[in-house]
Scaffold this motif. Structure first.
Motif, mmCIF file in Angstrom:
data_model
loop_
_atom_site.group_PDB
_atom_site.id
_atom_site.type_symbol
_atom_site.label_atom_id
_atom_site.label_comp_id
_atom_site.label_asym_id
_atom_site.label_seq_id
_atom_site.Cartn_x
_atom_site.Cartn_y
_atom_site.Cartn_z
ATOM 1 N N TYR A 77 -3.219 0.777 -5.237
ATOM 2 C CA TYR A 77 -2.929 0.773 -3.810
ATOM 3 C C TYR A 77 -1.865 1.831 -3.521
ATOM 4 O O TYR A 77 -1.256 2.381 -4.447
ATOM 5 C CB TYR A 77 -2.434 -0.611 -3.375
ATOM 6 C CG TYR A 77 -3.391 -1.729 -3.705
ATOM 7 C CD1 TYR A 77 -4.599 -1.870 -3.012
ATOM 8 C CD2 TYR A 77 -3.107 -2.642 -4.719
ATOM 9 C CE1 TYR A 77 -5.474 -2.888 -3.318
ATOM 10 C CE2 TYR A 77 -3.982 -3.677 -5.032
ATOM 11 C CZ TYR A 77 -5.165 -3.795 -4.321
ATOM 12 O OH TYR A 77 -6.045 -4.789 -4.631
ATOM 13 N N GLU B 10 1.100 1.579 -2.673
ATOM 14 C CA GLU B 10 2.420 1.231 -3.195
ATOM 15 C C GLU B 10 2.400 1.018 -4.710
ATOM 16 O O GLU B 10 3.369 0.535 -5.289
ATOM 17 C CB GLU B 10 2.938 -0.035 -2.516
ATOM 18 C CG GLU B 10 2.129 -1.299 -2.788
ATOM 19 C CD GLU B 10 0.944 -1.459 -1.850
ATOM 20 O OE1 GLU B 10 0.323 -2.548 -1.851
ATOM 21 O OE2 GLU B 10 0.642 -0.506 -1.110
ATOM 22 N N THR B 11 1.293 1.376 -5.363
ATOM 23 C CA THR B 11 1.148 1.178 -6.802
ATOM 24 C C THR B 11 1.166 2.515 -7.525
ATOM 25 O O THR B 11 0.567 3.483 -7.056
ATOM 26 C CB THR B 11 -0.170 0.448 -7.114
ATOM 27 O OG1 THR B 11 -0.225 -0.762 -6.365
ATOM 28 C CG2 THR B 11 -0.264 0.121 -8.598
ATOM 29 N N ASN C 7 6.548 8.259 -7.022
ATOM 30 C CA ASN C 7 7.747 7.962 -6.253
ATOM 31 C C ASN C 7 8.563 6.919 -7.005
ATOM 32 O O ASN C 7 8.050 5.868 -7.389
ATOM 33 C CB ASN C 7 7.339 7.434 -4.865
ATOM 34 C CG ASN C 7 8.528 7.320 -3.935
ATOM 35 O OD1 ASN C 7 9.682 7.304 -4.384
ATOM 36 N ND2 ASN C 7 8.278 7.242 -2.653
ATOM 37 N N SER D 53 10.583 4.862 -5.991
ATOM 38 C CA SER D 53 10.729 3.598 -5.271
ATOM 39 C C SER D 53 9.451 2.775 -5.292
ATOM 40 O O SER D 53 9.397 1.721 -4.670
ATOM 41 C CB SER D 53 11.118 3.877 -3.807
ATOM 42 O OG SER D 53 10.100 4.612 -3.137
ATOM 43 N N THR D 54 8.414 3.230 -6.000
ATOM 44 C CA THR D 54 7.165 2.477 -6.064
ATOM 45 C C THR D 54 7.407 1.143 -6.752
ATOM 46 O O THR D 54 7.852 1.106 -7.903
ATOM 47 C CB THR D 54 6.104 3.276 -6.831
ATOM 48 O OG1 THR D 54 5.920 4.533 -6.184
ATOM 49 C CG2 THR D 54 4.790 2.527 -6.848
#
Length: 496
Positions: A334, A336-337, A347, A349-350
């Protein structure tokens, strides 16, 4: 001339068809009339008007270009002459911030094998002087079998190298330190309850607790096991198999773990029961290991760079009673994954991380005396949810109910795609039909090896990762660089 004569001269043809007697004027002769210059003057005026308008437009355009270029040069000179702390107001189109990361052209396309139909056989050339047969076992997932992929000597060498390095438990019995993890969660009991309540009905069903326990703790509890735990913790007051929020509040975050530690957990209750190790296949590795990697590259037709940057070869041994419940080798990705292998380019911050294994190549290093099949519970189902009430993920109980089972035969390889194609030559969404597991070994020992090819579905992230790892470290000579690369590359990969 009389009036009658004028009338006759005016006629061109008589009613009887005879021509008039008087001759007509030649057709090319202009009719007489007074000469005038009105038309000539009007035409001249119109032409001159259009000509002046054209000249005026050209002059205006030249002025516009001149002043525009002068203004741009002045802005550029001001920005260059200005001190670093002074920022001049820019035009709206120049206010966009520059891209933080370079964009890479999609110049790499992943070749995907065609299954055609179940049972279809293709001829593939993997080693000089030999042709292998590749048979399609299923289309969902796209799964192939190649008998004789490894020779008997190659199987023996891989097993001996694994024993020489040493095998470790694939999974701890019960992971300690859950209390510290619970404190780091910083979630209230109500928040945890709401997250576990998948169907949001205000109660926790047995299956909701089982799913969480299998993923987090690696313990394969059955509904019967969970009822025993409820009774031991006195959690289910009304004994209906459901936990309300009030009942859940009475439990600590690590209550299940502490209970299991006190009672003990059998190996058969683990998600997987095996031992494994990793064998490096890069420069300096054993010749057999390097040849297997090259053969996998030719088989899958994946670029060498992707194979070289993938995980090392995993070798697994299952003793009698060993198993691995059904699972996916790769997780869904996803926004955010982040993928585990490209986390350097992701990233920071992931919040979530998963393994991104585009292809799985599984080798059978020996023939098993009893059991140990590789099961694909939902292979070629019309829909993924087309299952009975049995728990097909439980390979200890329901392995015989799987749609497809591959018997382990020495030297045979099977490979499948864990992701679908995105339609543009790259990795798409996860193929949920790639669910698979290892049936219980009922007699003897089972040896297998796994070669995963890691590809990030995010093309830009994969390209950034390859660029990062291709840059040589600074302040190191060539000899140190070669040695460090060989020694440190296996440590990049973790036991996923």
């Amino acid at each position: 001339m009389t009036d009658n004569q004028e009338t006759v001269e005016a006629e061109d043809v008589t009613p009887s068809g005879r021509s008039s007697t008087l001759p007509l004027r030649p057709p090319c002769e202009r009719l007489p009339g007074p000469k005038t210059s009105v038309c000539s003057r009007s035409y001249f005026v119109v032409v001159m008007v259009f000509f002046h308008v054209y000249i005026v437009n050209v002059i205006a355009l030249l002025f516009y270009v001149h002043y525009s270029s002068s203004s741009g040069q002045e802005d550029a000179s001001r920005s260059l002459d200005a001190p670093s702390g002074v920022h001049h107001q820019q035009r709206p189109e120049s206010r966009r911030p520059p891209p933080s990361k370079p964009e890479f052209m999609r110049d790499v396309s992943l070749t995907r094998m065609e299954g055609i139909r179940v049972g279809h056989v293709q001829k593939v050339s993997l080693v000089p002087g030999k042709v292998h047969e590749m048979r399609t076992l299923s289309l969902k997932p796209l799964l192939f079998e190649i008998p004789g992929f490894l020779s008997d000597d190659e199987c023996r060498v891989v097993m001996q190298l694994a024993q020489l390095k040493g095998l470790m438990e694939s999974q701890l019995m019960v992971q300690e330190g859950q209390e510290e993890l619970a404190k780091e969660l910083n979630l209230s009991p109500e928040e945890i309850f709401n997250l576990l309540d998948i169907n949001q009905d205000g109660q926790l069903q047995l299956q909701e607790i089982l799913t969480h326990s299998r993923v987090r703790d690696g313990i394969w509890l059955t509904p019967e096991n969970l009822r025993e735990i409820y009774a031991g913790l006195k959690a289910d007051k009304d004994d209906n198999g459901l936990l309300s929020l009030e009942e859940f509040r009475l439990l600590s975050n690590d209550a299940f773990q502490r209970f299991l530690l006190q009672r003990g957990v059998k190996k058969s209750q683990l998600v997987r029961n095996s031992r494994h190790t990793w064998l490096y296949q890069g420069k300096g590795a054993h010749r057999v290991l390097q040849e297997i990697k090259e053969r996998v590259t030719r088989l899958t037709r994946v670029p060498h760079t992707l194979v070289d940057l993938s995980e090392p070869l995993q070798v697994v041994r299952y003793e009698e009673g060993g198993h691995y419940h059904a699972h996916h080798d790769s997780g869904p990705v996803y926004p955010e994954t982040a993928c585990s292998h490209t986390r350097l380019a992701a990233n920071t911050s992931t919040p979530f991380e998963t393994s991104c294994r585009y292809i799985t190549v599984l080798f059978y290093l020996n023939s098993v005396d009893g059991g140990g099949e590789t099961a694909f519970p939902v292979a070629d189902n019309r829909t993924y949810d087309e299952v009975n009430d049995v728990d097909l993920m439980d390979t200890r109980r329901n392995c015989d109910k799987s749609n497809l089972r591959v018997r382990p035969t020495k030297g045979t390889a099977v490979f499948w795609y864990n992701y679908l194609s995105d339609g543009r030559g790259w990795v798409g969404v996860q193929d949920e039909y790639a669910l698979h597991g290892g049936c219980v070994v009922t007699r003897g020992t089972k040896w297998i090896a796994n070669k995963w090819i890691n590809v990030d579905p995010d093309y830009q992230r994969q390209a950034r990762y390859q660029q990062l790892v291709s840059q040589p470290p600074e302040e190191e000579n060539d000899e140190d660089l070669t040695m460090n690369t060989d020694i440190q590359k296996p440590s990049i990969h973790q036991d996923l």
